[in-house]
Design a protein around this motif. Sequence first.
Motif, short mmCIF file in Angstrom:
data_model
loop_
_atom_site.label_atom_id
_atom_site.label_comp_id
_atom_site.label_asym_id
_atom_site.label_seq_id
_atom_site.Cartn_x
_atom_site.Cartn_y
_atom_site.Cartn_z
N MET A 103 0.83 -1.21 0.00
CA MET A 103 0.00 0.00 0.00
C MET A 103 0.86 1.26 0.00
O MET A 103 0.59 2.21 -0.74
N ARG A 104 1.92 1.25 0.81
CA ARG A 104 2.76 2.44 0.89
C ARG A 104 3.58 2.65 -0.37
O ARG A 104 3.80 3.78 -0.80
N HIS A 107 1.27 4.20 -2.83
CA HIS A 107 0.95 5.60 -2.49
C HIS A 107 2.13 6.50 -2.80
O HIS A 107 1.95 7.60 -3.34
N ARG A 108 3.35 6.06 -2.49
CA ARG A 108 4.52 6.88 -2.81
C ARG A 108 4.65 7.08 -4.32
O ARG A 108 5.01 8.18 -4.78
N ARG A 110 2.19 7.17 -6.50
CA ARG A 110 1.16 8.14 -6.92
C ARG A 110 1.56 9.56 -6.53
O ARG A 110 1.38 10.50 -7.31
N VAL A 111 2.11 9.70 -5.33
CA VAL A 111 2.56 11.03 -4.88
C VAL A 111 3.64 11.56 -5.81
O VAL A 111 3.63 12.74 -6.21
N VAL A 134 4.54 9.13 4.59
CA VAL A 134 4.42 7.75 4.10
C VAL A 134 5.75 7.08 4.39
O VAL A 134 6.73 7.30 3.69
N PRO A 233 -4.30 9.28 4.77
CA PRO A 233 -4.77 8.09 4.04
C PRO A 233 -4.29 6.81 4.71
O PRO A 233 -3.39 6.83 5.55
#
Length: 287
Positions: A103-104, A107-108, A110-111, A134, A233
């Motif tokens: 998940m992380r 997310h990283r 996408r960021v 994150v 999130p």
Amino acid sequence: MLTPLVLGALAVALAGPLPRALSRWTGLRRTPSAAMLLWQSTALAAVLAALGAGLSLATDRLWLAPVAVGDVVVAALAGLVTVVVAARLLLSGHRTGTALRRMRRAHRARVDLVARTDGGVSVLEHDLPVAYCVPGMTGSRIVVSRPTLTRLAPEELAAVLEHERSHLRARHDLVLEAFAVLHRAFPRWVASGSARREVEVLVEVLADRAACRTGDRRALVSALLELADSPAPAGALGSAGSLAARVEVLRDTRPHRAQALLVLALAAAILALPTLLVVLPWLAGLR
């Protein structure tokens, strides 16, 4: 025969009733470092008691001659229970850790696609003021939105960023992960979510304390109120969680040294109890 029963009862008590009781002692948050050690000692003691109960029963039946067939059967069943407990812990650790890291990572990624980097901070174009980090073994991110930069005063922004950096330095994500693993490993009728929820508050309190050591306490409180409606999130650690509890702790500037010593002594006693129950009978048998 008494030691395995005591250890089994202790494991159940440390996994459920005691965490529920401790979670009602909200004054523990005034000494967050000692409180964190207490929660970690309680969790570790629960694991030691759960594993020690089976091991003690197995060795109790096989330690002294003559060993009957029934003793071997009971020892084998006790050993099997111990293996199951250990397997549940390992499986829970694997599943929880794998899911969080996946998940992380996502997310990283996408960021990195949508945010720009400014002074080591990822800035998102977002309608709400947000601030979170994150974590990761490499390439952690601190993320803020543009409204966070425009609405917060410089000292407020500095306090928030230091709060997030302290999460990353102390690896609070690993602390939370360990409690999530234990919560999922124990059966639902035994496990309590109280420990995990209280530790979530404590890591935020510890990060607040770190931010106050280098910044202004009032600026941090003001920033937290500004970010109150913007939770982090899933998988991230944010600045907005557990706001009411944290503001109450921030307002209390007394050292509470006596309480810290009491809590540390309680943590040591809780951890020592299952350890002694497991070790002492074996030492007595060796004699």
